[in-house]
Enzyme design. Structure first.
Site, mmCIF file in Angstrom:
data_model
loop_
_atom_site.group_PDB
_atom_site.id
_atom_site.type_symbol
_atom_site.label_atom_id
_atom_site.label_comp_id
_atom_site.label_asym_id
_atom_site.label_seq_id
_atom_site.Cartn_x
_atom_site.Cartn_y
_atom_site.Cartn_z
ATOM 1 N N TYR A 148 122.943 56.384 29.554
ATOM 2 C CA TYR A 148 123.182 58.041 29.917
ATOM 3 C C TYR A 148 124.085 58.630 28.995
ATOM 4 C CZ TYR A 148 122.654 62.308 32.771
ATOM 5 O OH TYR A 148 122.664 63.298 33.302
ATOM 6 N N LYS A 203 95.614 53.970 43.300
ATOM 7 C CA LYS A 203 95.226 53.966 41.840
ATOM 8 C C LYS A 203 96.455 53.459 40.910
ATOM 9 C CE LYS A 203 91.799 55.188 39.019
ATOM 10 N NZ LYS A 203 90.244 54.997 39.135
ATOM 11 N N ASP A 271 86.361 58.986 37.238
ATOM 12 C CA ASP A 271 85.021 59.080 38.023
ATOM 13 C C ASP A 271 83.837 59.357 37.263
ATOM 14 O OD1 ASP A 271 86.605 59.004 40.795
ATOM 15 O OD2 ASP A 271 87.280 61.238 40.078
#
Length: 513
Positions: A148, A203, A271
């Site tokens: 960081y 998924k 799909d």
């Protein structure tokens, strides 16, 4: 005493699934749509039971489960000591109502008490199925100053000067956004963004398990095409790829095309293309069994949604001789009324003889049936009127266009979308390897050549010596598939010239001084 679901040492399921009187359970069971014919893990429960340690008690328990149609899946560490035995026993059921029926039947037995029972699927989903884990430790101030502030500022400025470095120095190199609007989820339809989350989490789980990729579910609370495109465009800097999921047609076509044009990372509507890739792989192997050439066959596709259109396109790219699409109205062909823009474009590429009529009409003489539509659309008579050795891919879920037992003896090769029948056409065979390959070589898009190459790799995972009618696609648990697909996709991306010149892995910037 049947206590139903509770939080006694287990994750608590929703109260709506608490026990119901057996009469109500039986009535519900009879009215549940799409109830499985056989018990399945998808409807499994765990029974925490107390058994009297006397001869015959365990046998009566097992018989009671079997009498009401349950299937005992596991009795871990069973050992009888003392006057009673308390064990967690897993039982596969057919539905939620059937689970309640089994629990009540067991609780009614002499010498058996159900202390608690719960739905294993809900328990698995509680709290979600994925989490974010660190790749580096932050154990002291030195670690913090690098991970960081102030050290991170140097990396930020390097990426500001050369954005391609984000593919090396951020999670972008291995992260895919799984984006859905919840408008066409599995077989559930338009259930919305919140209800779609469990599927998108699943998924993500599969991305990690099979491809080593960090997929993150992004469910958008809008079904407006412009808002979806705008939102995905704005979040794209965090991801190395976009997997569009369960977005209804025809909006899904425009969303994918416009995002592909706008973003410098792969955009892939699973799909459409995942289904098409695995279907092509299965067809390639099936044709070897029936000794037919791909250029000589006629394929009829039932369903002109996202999957059906994509299957047609990839079959044409692979060299199929004739493709005919069929929707609710009938065969899709040029000049037909009631066709949207997507179907008009599909018609221009397919059905060169402009065959018209119903699904039954155009199936006559066809070599292959591909179903991505609805249950029970064809029957044995349809198969008898197809060409010799018909190939049938009935992929509607959960109930196929024709059940395998009806096609048995008529179809030379039968495939479905279900895991409880042979030859499951499952997208998990495609998408982990496809994204793995694109990320590995820094591809900025997924070409048609890459998709066909993925299909060929999946098909090759079934050795020709092992090909048979019930084994034309590899198992979804075959761990060799994703690496093979990734390698093929990466090579195709290189050949197609869609790889970023530096792959986002340039030399570490000089430190100066």
């Amino acid at each position: 005493m049947l206590s139903g679901y509770s939080d006694i040492g287990q994750r608590q399921a929703p109260a709506v699934f608490a026990r119901r009187p057996i009469e109500a359970s039986v009535a519900s069971l009879n009215n549940v749509p799409n109830v499985q014919n056989a018990p399945t893990a998808a409807y499994s429960i765990t029974l925490k039971i107390s058994l009297d340690n006397v001869p015959g008690t365990l046998g009566r328990f097992a018989a009671a489960v079997g009498d009401v149609g349950g299937n005992i899946a596991g009795i871990p560490g069973f050992e009888a000591k003392g006057p009673t035995v308390v064990r967690d026993i897993d039982v596969h059921c057919r539905s939620e109502a059937h689970a309640a029926q089994i629990a009540e039947a067991v609780d009614a037995l002499e010498g058996v008490m159900v202390l608690n029972w719960w739905d294993r699927t809900y328990a698995l989903h509680e709290g979600g199925k994925i989490e974010v884990l660190p790749l580096c430790s932050v154990g002291d101030a030195d670690d913090l100053s690098m991970a960081y502030t102030p050290g991170v500022a140097r990396v930020c400025l390097s990426i500001r000067d050369d954005e391609s470095l984000a593919h090396r120095y951020t999670i972008k190199k291995n992260t895919v956004a799984i984006v859905s609007d919840g408008s066409a989820v599995l077989g559930l339809g338009n259930i919305g963004a919140h209800a779609a989350m469990p599927v998108m989490e699943g998924k993500a789980l599969l991305f990690k398990e099979f491809g080593g990729i960090d997929g993150f579910p992004i469910c958008l609370d809008t079904q407006d095409t412009e808002e979806i495109i705008e939102t995905v465009t704005h979040i794209a800097p965090a991801f190395g790829g976009i997997n569009l999921e369960d977005i209804a047609a025809p909006a899904c076509f425009e969303i994918e095309e416009r995002l592909k044009a706008a973003l410098p990372i792969p955009v892939f509507h699973d799909d459409q293309h995942g289904t098409a890739i695995v279907a092509l792989a299965a067809l390639s192997n099936a044709l070897k069994l029936v000794d037919k050439k791909i250029a000589d066959i006629s394929v009829v596709i039932s369903g002109m949604g996202a999957a059906g259109v994509a299957v047609g396109r990839i079959l044409l790219d692979a060299g199929v001789g004739e493709v005919i699409g069929v929707d609710r109205i009938g065969a899709v062909h040029q000049g037909r009324d009631q066709q949207n823009e997507v179907k008009e474009r599909f018609a221009a590429m397919t059905n060169p003889d402009r065959k018209a009529g119903t699904l039954s009409d155009v199936l006559v003489g066809a070599d292959v049936f591909v179903g991505v539509s609805a249950p029970d659309l064809i029957d044995a008579a349809n198969l008898r009127r197809m060409a010799r050795d018909p190939i049938v891919f009935a992929m509607a879920n959960p109930d196929p266009e024709i059940r395998p037992e009806i096609a048995d003896g008529l179809a030379a090769v039968m495939a479905t979308g279900r895991s409880d029948f042979p030859n499951q056409i499952n997208n998990v065979l495609a998408f982990p390897g496809i994204f793995r390959g694109t990320l590995d070589v820094g591809a900025h898009s997924v070409t048609e050549h890459m998709k066909v190459s993925a299909a060929a790799a999946i098909a090759a995972c079934v050795p020709e010596s092992e090909l048979r009618p019930d084994f034309v696609v590899p198992s979804v648990f075959d761990r060799s598939v994703a690496p093979m697909v990734a390698k093929a996709v990466a090579a195709a991306a290189e050949r197609d010239g869609v790889v970023r010149s530096q792959h986002g892995v340039c030399e570490t910037p000089a430190t100066g001084g």
